[in-house]
Design a protein around this motif. Sequence first.
Motif, short mmCIF file in Angstrom:
data_model
loop_
_atom_site.label_atom_id
_atom_site.label_comp_id
_atom_site.label_asym_id
_atom_site.label_seq_id
_atom_site.Cartn_x
_atom_site.Cartn_y
_atom_site.Cartn_z
N ILE A 266 7.59 3.31 -0.26
CA ILE A 266 6.58 2.48 0.07
C ILE A 266 5.73 1.60 -1.16
O ILE A 266 5.65 0.39 -0.87
N PRO A 267 5.43 2.13 -2.01
CA PRO A 267 4.82 1.45 -3.05
C PRO A 267 5.99 0.26 -3.65
O PRO A 267 5.49 -0.75 -4.11
N GLU A 268 7.04 0.70 -3.85
CA GLU A 268 8.18 -0.28 -4.29
C GLU A 268 8.04 -1.57 -3.24
O GLU A 268 8.14 -2.68 -3.71
N ASN A 269 8.08 -1.25 -2.08
CA ASN A 269 8.28 -2.19 -1.06
C ASN A 269 6.94 -2.96 -1.13
O ASN A 269 6.79 -4.23 -0.71
N ASP A 314 -0.96 9.87 9.86
CA ASP A 314 -2.35 10.42 9.55
C ASP A 314 -3.31 9.85 8.92
O ASP A 314 -3.99 10.26 8.01
N GLY A 315 -3.09 8.24 9.01
CA GLY A 315 -4.21 7.31 8.65
C GLY A 315 -4.09 7.27 7.11
O GLY A 315 -4.94 6.75 6.42
N ALA A 316 -2.81 7.56 6.52
CA ALA A 316 -2.52 7.35 5.20
C ALA A 316 -1.26 6.89 5.00
O ALA A 316 -0.28 6.94 5.69
N PHE A 317 -0.92 5.97 3.80
CA PHE A 317 0.54 5.36 3.56
C PHE A 317 1.10 6.72 2.95
O PHE A 317 0.60 7.90 2.53
N VAL A 318 2.30 6.87 3.42
CA VAL A 318 3.35 7.88 2.90
C VAL A 318 3.94 7.21 1.64
O VAL A 318 3.89 6.06 1.23
N GLN A 335 3.54 3.04 -12.18
CA GLN A 335 3.38 1.89 -11.14
C GLN A 335 4.82 1.49 -10.82
O GLN A 335 5.67 1.15 -11.73
N PRO A 336 5.05 0.72 -9.75
CA PRO A 336 4.05 0.82 -8.69
C PRO A 336 3.73 2.65 -7.79
O PRO A 336 4.89 3.13 -8.01
N SER A 337 2.67 2.69 -7.58
CA SER A 337 2.42 3.96 -7.02
C SER A 337 1.55 3.60 -5.74
O SER A 337 1.05 2.62 -5.59
N LEU A 338 1.37 4.58 -4.98
CA LEU A 338 0.40 4.37 -3.89
C LEU A 338 -0.93 4.06 -4.28
O LEU A 338 -1.74 3.20 -3.84
N LEU A 339 -1.34 4.76 -5.60
CA LEU A 339 -2.72 4.59 -6.14
C LEU A 339 -3.04 3.14 -6.61
O LEU A 339 -3.94 2.47 -6.70
#
Length: 467
Positions: A266-269, A314-318, A335-339
């Motif tokens: 997900i972060p990469e995308n 559950d209300g957050a990115f995985v 990076q990239p990360s969810l953060l």
Amino acid sequence: MNFLFISSLLVANLVAQSNLRPTQKKFESEVIEKTISRISDKMKDNKLKYTFINSFPNTLDTTVTNYDPTTPDAFVITGDITAMWLRDSTNQLWTYMEFVNQDSKLQNLVKGAITRQINQVLIDPYANAFNYQKKQSEWSSDNTTRCFLGVNAHAMSEHLHERKFEIDSLVAVLRLSVGYYKETKDTSIINFKYLKAVQRILRTFRDQQADQTEQFQTNRFPYTFQRNGRSTDTVINGIGEPLKRTGLLRTFFRASDDSTIYQFNIPENAMASAILKQIAEMLSEAKLTQPLIQEALALSSEIKDAIYKYGIKDGAFVYEVDGMGKQVFMDDSNQPSLLSLPIYGFIEIDDPLYQATRKKALSSANPYYFVGTAAKGIGGPHIGANYIWPMAIVTQGLTTNDKSEIRECLRMLVTTTGGKWFMHESFFKDNPSSFTRSWFAWANGLFGELVLKIDKEYPELLEENYA
């Protein structure tokens, strides 16, 4: 000999030992030197001052190993590994992007790195790291192939240091050029080779969106990779687990160079979606290549829609999904990360969805969030349990407007250098003297970015002491 004289000698000796910049610098920028002096003069805490003085210019001081100002062309190594990573070199130079209009030499250096990266993409869009000149890499035995004229052919060449396919490597190339253009409005970078490289990147991304069914039936794959090594350095069956077409891009490896669990990262995308939109905006402003603009915008939108469809639970990115119901929540330091999602413009810092994701990533819900006596922060499988990465602490500081949180990030960073006055790759959560990679320019540059942010937004923090 009186006490004051002894004390002054000790202080002078400490100052001498703390300036670890090389006498013969690889590249010098007048505006960067002035910035170092201006900001460091505000700093009361010697740990902060010495770490900033050494870390901020580290890329320029030590990693611009080959630079031809006439072409221009610039080869930027990562630090203790003498190869050029697409991702690292972009991040290393990004630190200085806001200064390129104030120093023509610095502007030319970044332009030279863009030239080099474009040529590297045209050599092989699936490679993540390149040699300066042709030579046999330590990874020349990797079993990695490409499909050429219907045949799967060995693809490792002497141009390449490593051939791990990571979405962020290609996106990093686009990001550097977008950042440079935004600062300079210099359209000379958008030449025939550049447009050809963008087309190659878009084609590669489309190939990695494709349904696997036909590839399995014909045994023809755009990319395969296997290495005789630890599990995070190879890909199961060379192609990974089966996936369902979702609109997301497959990535075989993460920004840490570790293999993915599920290839829809997900972060990469998210980074790809954000930067593809910015590329389209740049090309549109420069009044160039309408079909390329439309393709980049369409792909950006398709990826974003798929992230919101498949990448939330559950209300957050995985962190990663397979499109068939499997997903994993974690976050990695690189990076990239969810953060780091707001850094690329994918989402705003104050968006409730991001805030929920951030809270989860900085908690025990993330198996790679470690709490120790020296610091707390995110690590990852690349080094393993209980090793915190300074770049993750920097990312935490860059993605908050909370002054107290920024202060705590700064405190953890300057008290965990092990007395070396540089950022490291990682350090043990209870003992910063146990660290990996003493020369890691990307992390040093990120620390500089955080200090620049603080200087603009909370300059009073630079005058505090950090125990």
